[in-house]
Motif scaffolding. Structure first.
Motif, short mmCIF file in Angstrom:
data_model
loop_
_atom_site.label_atom_id
_atom_site.label_comp_id
_atom_site.label_asym_id
_atom_site.label_seq_id
_atom_site.Cartn_x
_atom_site.Cartn_y
_atom_site.Cartn_z
N PHE A 144 0.82 -1.21 0.00
CA PHE A 144 0.00 0.00 0.00
C PHE A 144 0.86 1.27 0.00
CE2 PHE A 144 -3.78 -2.51 1.53
CZ PHE A 144 -4.52 -2.26 0.40
N VAL A 191 -6.94 14.62 4.21
CA VAL A 191 -8.14 14.11 4.85
C VAL A 191 -9.25 15.13 4.67
CG1 VAL A 191 -9.12 13.51 7.10
CG2 VAL A 191 -6.79 12.83 6.52
N LYS A 193 -10.97 8.58 13.46
CA LYS A 193 -11.40 7.19 13.31
C LYS A 193 -10.66 6.27 14.27
CE LYS A 193 -12.42 8.04 8.53
NZ LYS A 193 -11.87 9.41 8.57
N VAL A 233 -9.75 2.48 15.75
CA VAL A 233 -9.55 1.13 15.24
C VAL A 233 -10.71 0.23 15.63
CG1 VAL A 233 -8.24 0.24 17.21
CG2 VAL A 233 -7.70 -0.57 14.90
N PRO A 289 -4.35 12.64 11.36
CA PRO A 289 -5.58 12.17 10.72
C PRO A 289 -5.41 10.99 9.77
CG PRO A 289 -5.44 14.56 10.65
CD PRO A 289 -4.12 14.07 11.10
N VAL A 290 -4.19 10.75 9.29
CA VAL A 290 -4.01 9.64 8.36
C VAL A 290 -3.81 8.32 9.08
CG1 VAL A 290 -3.13 11.04 6.45
CG2 VAL A 290 -1.53 10.09 8.14
N TYR A 342 -5.22 5.63 12.47
CA TYR A 342 -6.24 5.32 13.47
C TYR A 342 -5.90 6.03 14.78
CZ TYR A 342 -8.56 1.50 10.95
OH TYR A 342 -9.29 0.76 10.06
N TYR A 355 1.64 -0.11 10.95
CA TYR A 355 1.41 1.06 10.10
C TYR A 355 0.09 1.76 10.47
CZ TYR A 355 1.20 3.74 5.74
OH TYR A 355 1.13 4.73 4.80
N GLY A 384 -2.35 2.80 8.92
CA GLY A 384 -2.66 3.99 8.12
C GLY A 384 -4.03 3.88 7.47
N LEU A 385 -4.60 5.03 7.16
CA LEU A 385 -5.95 5.01 6.62
C LEU A 385 -5.98 5.33 5.13
CD1 LEU A 385 -7.71 6.76 9.58
CD2 LEU A 385 -7.94 4.40 8.89
N LEU A 408 -10.01 -8.19 18.66
CA LEU A 408 -10.03 -7.23 17.55
C LEU A 408 -8.76 -7.30 16.70
CD1 LEU A 408 -10.99 -4.73 15.95
CD2 LEU A 408 -10.16 -3.32 17.81
N MET A 449 -8.57 -8.38 12.78
CA MET A 449 -8.08 -7.52 11.71
C MET A 449 -6.98 -8.21 10.91
SD MET A 449 -7.98 -3.86 13.67
CE MET A 449 -7.69 -2.79 12.28
N ILE A 465 -13.83 1.44 4.05
CA ILE A 465 -13.59 1.51 5.50
C ILE A 465 -12.11 1.34 5.80
CG2 ILE A 465 -14.37 0.67 7.75
CD1 ILE A 465 -16.49 -0.97 6.28
N TYR A 466 -11.47 0.52 5.00
CA TYR A 466 -10.08 0.14 5.27
C TYR A 466 -9.12 1.30 5.03
CZ TYR A 466 -5.85 -2.77 4.72
OH TYR A 466 -4.61 -3.33 4.83
N LYS A 467 -9.31 2.01 3.92
CA LYS A 467 -8.41 3.13 3.57
C LYS A 467 -9.23 4.36 3.21
CE LYS A 467 -4.66 0.66 4.05
NZ LYS A 467 -3.78 0.88 5.21
N PRO A 468 -9.95 4.91 4.17
CA PRO A 468 -10.86 6.01 3.85
C PRO A 468 -10.17 7.31 3.45
CG PRO A 468 -10.78 5.65 6.22
CD PRO A 468 -9.98 4.55 5.59
N VAL A 469 -8.88 7.41 3.73
CA VAL A 469 -8.17 8.63 3.34
C VAL A 469 -7.65 8.48 1.91
CG1 VAL A 469 -6.24 10.14 3.81
CG2 VAL A 469 -7.55 9.18 5.71
N GLN A 470 -6.95 7.39 1.68
CA GLN A 470 -6.41 7.16 0.34
C GLN A 470 -7.53 7.00 -0.67
OE1 GLN A 470 -3.34 7.33 -0.64
NE2 GLN A 470 -2.37 7.56 1.35
N TYR A 482 -17.96 7.26 5.68
CA TYR A 482 -17.27 6.19 6.40
C TYR A 482 -18.23 5.33 7.23
CZ TYR A 482 -13.83 4.18 9.66
OH TYR A 482 -13.06 3.34 10.41
#
Lengths: 260, 213
Positions: free
Chosen positions: A71, A81, A143, A145, A224-225, A227, A257, A259-260, B56, B60, B145-150, B161
């Protein structure tokens, strides 16, 4: 069956059916058994040794790390964001954890942010030193986790501005930034690109007021990028390294990581 | 096609199970009408029986590995149905929606005659196409949901979201319902039909009497 072949007698329909049944069901059960065995193996695979990360099944940790690499290769580091108008921000901001903030001897007035650069020099900064820098506000969807999210309003100094002002550019070239609470009980590691993301801030205000204790007074990370688990409250120390700094939740089996 | 069907079964099971491990951490969904909660997803006994709580991170980790297999398998299935031309037998045509109703009536023993069909009847066409659309939906909402920013545009497309998470959850409930109906239908259809899904042929009694592919 072989004998029949030798005699070259054509198979009867019943024989053909029986044979094809045998082959296909045999394959079905063999593969099914293999899949089940593979699953058992994975489910019972030992946990990794706790180092920077921990408690995840070994093969799954490998998968998490590989997925991160993939990724990070295809994703952009400066995707912004989405932000919202202030009116959308929650007034009752959710407080999810106080790990690293239970030290009864902690005194906000005496607090200093201790930054250790790669040259070994230490900076000791008071909250006023940090408040003197240009302030940036952000209203975005925080957000967790766990699966919940909330629109929140934070303000503080952008990490990039902070780095530039205190001439930490050389240190910030390192691949990771490590942040810890003053008591060292909660700690996170963040990759350079995310730490220097234009929306990453060292926050000292929430909803236009100074941070409350529960939200990490006097200074916390808002990134913000990532969790919420990476948004360290009550930052005590900052350091830089090319290897992954220790990370509280990664040790508990979460993706490093995140990351979102 | 048989291959992807059977590969999908364990993968989907694992995805649903690991999804439950994740959902538990924020199990806020209920069916509430006029302030009365009819169903809570999920009651405590349900979690306890399945050993769901406090896993959790593990959930994941499993979810983010098996998502690859789920997506790949779906991709191969769709590719195969397109290349083989079998999609013609599967995708509903303009009669299907009317006929499907007749099929349902027939299956419920309300109507005596079922409408004529090819390999799959109208209800099957709709169901088997819908499940693929649902699979794609799970993939899309899952990514949102997994990569809401990218993938912010995907999250936007899914209604944000939180809404994407609800859709993702509903689709999963959909699979479970599909599974129940599917298994009941398979039992009713009998052994010969079930065998065909494993071995690829059905035995047809008749003058030809030959194995039919």
């Amino acid at each position: 069956m072989k004998k029949i072949k030798k005699l070259k007698k054509p198979l009867t329909v019943e024989q053909k059916i029986a044979r094809r049944n045998l082959i296909s069901f045999g394959t079905f059960f063999a593969l099914g058994g293999a899949a089940f065995g593979g699953w058992k193996w994975l489910l019972n695979s030992p946990a990794e040794q706790t180092g920077v990360t921990g408690r995840a099944h070994k093969p799954l940790r490998r998968a998490l790390n590989q997925t991160e690499l993939l990724f990070r290769r295809i994703f952009s580091d400066d995707h912004l964001v989405r932000t919202y108008p202030k009116s959308r921000a929650a007034q009752r901001v959710r407080e999810n954890s106080h790990i690293g903030m239970r030290d009864p001897g902690f005194c906000v007035e005496d607090w200093r942010l201790v930054v250790t650069g790669v040259d070994g020099k230490q900076l000791q900064l008071s909250i006023d030193d940090i408040r003197a820098l240009p302030k940036t506000e952000i209203v975005y969807d925080f957000k967790c986790v766990e699966g919940w999210d909330q629109i929140q309003h934070w303000a503080g100094v952008r990490m990039v501005d902070f780095i530039r002002h205190f001439q930490l550019e050389e240190s910030a070239q390192k691949k990771y930034m490590g942040l810890e609470t003053p008591d060292g009980k909660y700690y996170v590691g963040v990759d350079r690109e995310s730490a220097l993301h234009p929306q990453t801030i060292l926050a000292y205000e929430m909803n236009d007021r100074p941070l409350t204790d529960g939200h990490g007074a006097p200074l916390r990370l808002i990134i913000p990028v990532k969790y919420g688990i990476k948004n360290l409250k009550r930052i005590g120390t900052m350091s830089f390294s090319d290897t992954r700094p220790r990370d509280y939740w990664a040790e508990q089996g979460y993706d490093y990581y995140s990351g979102l | 096609m048989r291959w992807t069907h059977w590969v999908n079964f364990p993968i989907l099971a694992i995805m649903i199970w690991s999804g439950l491990l994740i959902y538990w951490a924020n199990d806020v969904y209920t069916v509430t009408v006029f302030g009365h909660t009819f169903v809570k997803f999920f009651p405590d006994w349900f979690y306890k029986t399945l050993h769901i709580p406090s896993r959790l991170a593990e959930g994941m980790a499993f979810h983010f590995l098996f998502m690859w297999f789920f997506a790949l398998n779906g991709f191969f299935y769709v590719l195969y149905t397109i290349l083989s031309g079998e999609w013609r037998l599967l995708v509903p045509n303009r009669h299907s929606f009317k006929e499907a109703w007749l099929v349902v009536l027939h299956d419920l023993h309300i109507r005596r005659m079922a409408p004529p069909q090819k390999k799959y009847n109208a209800a099957q066409r709709i169901a088997y196409t819908a499940i693929i659309v649902m699979g794609f939906g799970s993939l899309v909402t899952g990514l949102a949901i997994y990569k809401p920013v990218q993938l912010y545009w995907l999250a936007w497309l899914c209604g944000g979201y939180s809404f994407a998470r609800i859709l993702h959850f509903l689709l999963t409930i959909g699979y479970v319902l599909f599974f129940i109906v599917h298994v009941v239908q398979v039992i009713l259809a009998g052994w010969n039909n079930f065998r065909s899904v494993i071995s690829g042929f059905e035995v047809v009694e008749g003058e030809e009497g030959a194995p039919k592919k």
